[in-house]
Design a protein around this motif. Structure first.
Motif, PDB file in Angstrom:
ATOM      1  N   VAL A 216       9.975   7.566 -10.665  1.00  0.00           N
ATOM      2  CA  VAL A 216       9.272   6.282 -10.686  1.00  0.00           C
ATOM      3  C   VAL A 216      10.203   5.280 -11.368  1.00  0.00           C
ATOM      4  O   VAL A 216      10.743   5.552 -12.446  1.00  0.00           O
ATOM      5  CB  VAL A 216       7.941   6.382 -11.477  1.00  0.00           C
ATOM      6  N   ALA A 248       7.680   5.204  -6.458  1.00  0.00           N
ATOM      7  CA  ALA A 248       6.801   4.124  -6.900  1.00  0.00           C
ATOM      8  C   ALA A 248       7.557   3.269  -7.904  1.00  0.00           C
ATOM      9  O   ALA A 248       8.567   3.706  -8.465  1.00  0.00           O
ATOM     10  CB  ALA A 248       5.536   4.692  -7.542  1.00  0.00           C
ATOM     11  N   THR A 315       8.771   1.462  -1.245  1.00  0.00           N
ATOM     12  CA  THR A 315       8.238   1.843  -2.559  1.00  0.00           C
ATOM     13  C   THR A 315       6.956   1.060  -2.872  1.00  0.00           C
ATOM     14  O   THR A 315       6.984  -0.170  -2.877  1.00  0.00           O
ATOM     15  CB  THR A 315       9.290   1.561  -3.650  1.00  0.00           C
ATOM     16  N   PRO A 316       5.837   1.762  -3.141  1.00  0.00           N
ATOM     17  CA  PRO A 316       4.629   1.049  -3.574  1.00  0.00           C
ATOM     18  C   PRO A 316       4.875   0.367  -4.927  1.00  0.00           C
ATOM     19  O   PRO A 316       5.503   0.948  -5.814  1.00  0.00           O
ATOM     20  CB  PRO A 316       3.571   2.149  -3.712  1.00  0.00           C
ATOM     21  N   TRP A 318       3.505  -1.745  -8.387  1.00  0.00           N
ATOM     22  CA  TRP A 318       2.436  -2.099  -9.326  1.00  0.00           C
ATOM     23  C   TRP A 318       2.966  -3.262 -10.156  1.00  0.00           C
ATOM     24  O   TRP A 318       3.988  -3.136 -10.831  1.00  0.00           O
ATOM     25  CB  TRP A 318       2.144  -0.877 -10.201  1.00  0.00           C
ATOM     26  N   LEU A 381      -0.701   5.313 -10.048  1.00  0.00           N
ATOM     27  CA  LEU A 381       0.410   6.171  -9.632  1.00  0.00           C
ATOM     28  C   LEU A 381      -0.111   7.404  -8.894  1.00  0.00           C
ATOM     29  O   LEU A 381       0.442   7.798  -7.865  1.00  0.00           O
ATOM     30  CB  LEU A 381       1.250   6.580 -10.847  1.00  0.00           C
ATOM     31  N   ALA A 384      -1.083   6.228  -5.472  1.00  0.00           N
ATOM     32  CA  ALA A 384       0.057   5.742  -4.679  1.00  0.00           C
ATOM     33  C   ALA A 384       0.903   6.882  -4.133  1.00  0.00           C
ATOM     34  O   ALA A 384       1.544   6.749  -3.092  1.00  0.00           O
ATOM     35  CB  ALA A 384       0.924   4.815  -5.529  1.00  0.00           C
ATOM     36  N   ARG A 385       0.912   8.030  -4.856  1.00  0.00           N
ATOM     37  CA  ARG A 385       1.790   9.119  -4.457  1.00  0.00           C
ATOM     38  C   ARG A 385       1.068  10.194  -3.662  1.00  0.00           C
ATOM     39  O   ARG A 385       1.655  11.233  -3.347  1.00  0.00           O
ATOM     40  CB  ARG A 385       2.452   9.727  -5.690  1.00  0.00           C
TER      41      ARG A 385
END
Length: 386
Positions: A216, A248, A315-316, A318, A381, A384-385
């Motif tokens: 991450v 992420a 990549t997501p 945040w 997280l 998202a994963r």
């Protein structure tokens, strides 16, 4: 013209006895103002934010002065490549092959890849570690590209929140090169910092063989700016260079557009200028130093100022920002723009906090808010994963 005038004044403050005289007079001046702040913030009516406690109001105002004067004196952060208090948690990352540094990250006459120090939390990983079930966070610290490092004193509180509440099992925090003024050989302007951040990312993947699925990317303030630049670089050159994207990214109070931070009027007219601790002197110092000899126009580069320049990433993202910080408006605008460009973006706003709450939570009285942000990042997280 006013900038040139103020730069000349700042230049003289780099030398003794002017530096010492300034520090002394600034200290006396601030001490004389303490009783006034005390009276001003004793009731909620006088505080910068209606929901702040006395401690929060007083601490933010005091910290604003500290940041302002540190910037006037341009106090440098030493970056030794020796372990120090971190002992076995500290390592030096050798720069990878020059072939990884192309386009905007390519070596210039003054900026070439160099060895980079980094600190592991809570313990080091090595090439023989089993990393299959770990969540390894590469965290890029903030400080306007002129201050800070990844060591315990500067980054320990921040990292502890990621380990305790956000689902990180290990964090690697590099001490990328910091920029300085006057610009010239050895002042480390762009791309020095991002070369070091890329080297740390490649170290995790190529040396330790950690799958990008287990990595991450995290960054706060200027570190989040570097993280965005790194994601853009991977989008543009990753396939060609065999650099896959991380699973992420957490962007905490990202310094989206350094180019706007060198304009005094823009910062002073910001609705949140009174409830944050970022002073114009500080952001301008960071902006001019990072631009280096190329001059402030260079800050327009899509690898430095990201506002209005969306790109696609696998990549997501945040994006966490404080409702009382000056970067709040840029952060929201950038998150929405990246969303419209087809990216997976979650904008998370902690309503009443100033800039970079996971960095300053302990010292400014926002520990509960910092913990809440880290917990939400951890929940995000997991989703998202999936």
């Amino acid at each position: 013209h006013s900038h040139l005038h103020s730069t000349a004044a700042m230049d003289i403050l780099r030398y003794q006895p002017f530096k010492g005289l300034y520090a002394l007079s600034a200290t006396v001046f601030e001490l004389l103002r303490l009783p006034l702040w005390f009276l001003k913030y004793i009731t909620p009516l006088g505080r910068q934010h209606a929901q702040w406690s006395f401690r929060q109001a007083f601490s933010v105002r005091l910290f604003f002065s500290v940041v302002h004067h540190i910037a006037r004196l341009q106090i440098k952060t030493p970056l030794p490549l020796t372990p120090g208090k971190e002992k076995e948690r500290f390592l030096v990352i050798a720069p990878p092959s020059d072939s990884y540094f192309i386009g905007p990250f390519a070596p210039t006459q003054d900026v070439k890849p160099v060895p980079t120090g980094a600190s592991w939390y809570p313990a080091p990983l090595t090439a023989s570690s089993d990393t299959a079930s770990l969540t390894v966070v590469l965290h890029l610290h903030g400080g306007a590209y002129v201050l800070g490092d990844g060591r315990t004193q500067a980054s320990g509180y921040f990292v502890s929140k990621l380990l305790k509440h956000a689902g990180a099992t290990h964090v690697l925090a590099p001490q990328y090169r910091l920029s300085s003024l006057p610009a010239g050989p050895g002042s480390n302007p762009f791309p020095a910092a991002v070369q070091d951040c890329l080297a740390a990312y490649l170290y995790l993947m190529k040396e330790l063989r950690i799958s990008p699925k287990n990595i991450v990317l995290s960054g706060d303030s200027a570190g989040a700016n570097a993280a965005i630049s790194l994601l853009r670089y991977i989008t543009e050159y990753g396939e060609k260079l065999d650099i896959p994207a991380p699973s992420a990214a957490w962007l905490w109070s990202p310094w989206v557009s350094p180019k706007s931070s060198i304009h005094r009027e823009q910062l002073h007219s910001n609705r949140n200028y009174g409830s944050d601790y970022l002073s114009y002197n500080f952001t301008a110092w960071g902006g001019y130093a990072y631009a280096g000899s190329a001059g402030p126009e260079f800050l327009e580069s899509e690898y430095i100022s990201h506002g209005g320049k969306p790109f696609r990433t696998h990549t997501p993202l945040w994006v966490n920002t404080g409702g009382a910080e000056v970067l709040y408006f840029d952060d929201c605008e950038w998150a929405n723009m990246m969303m419209k460009a087809g990216n997976d973006v979650t904008l998370d706003v902690e309503e009443k906090v100033p800039h970079d709450v996971l960095l300053v939570g302990a010292s400014l009285g926002f520990d509960a808010e910092a913990t809440a942000c880290a917990k939400r990042a951890g929940l995000w997280l997991k989703e998202a994963r999936k």
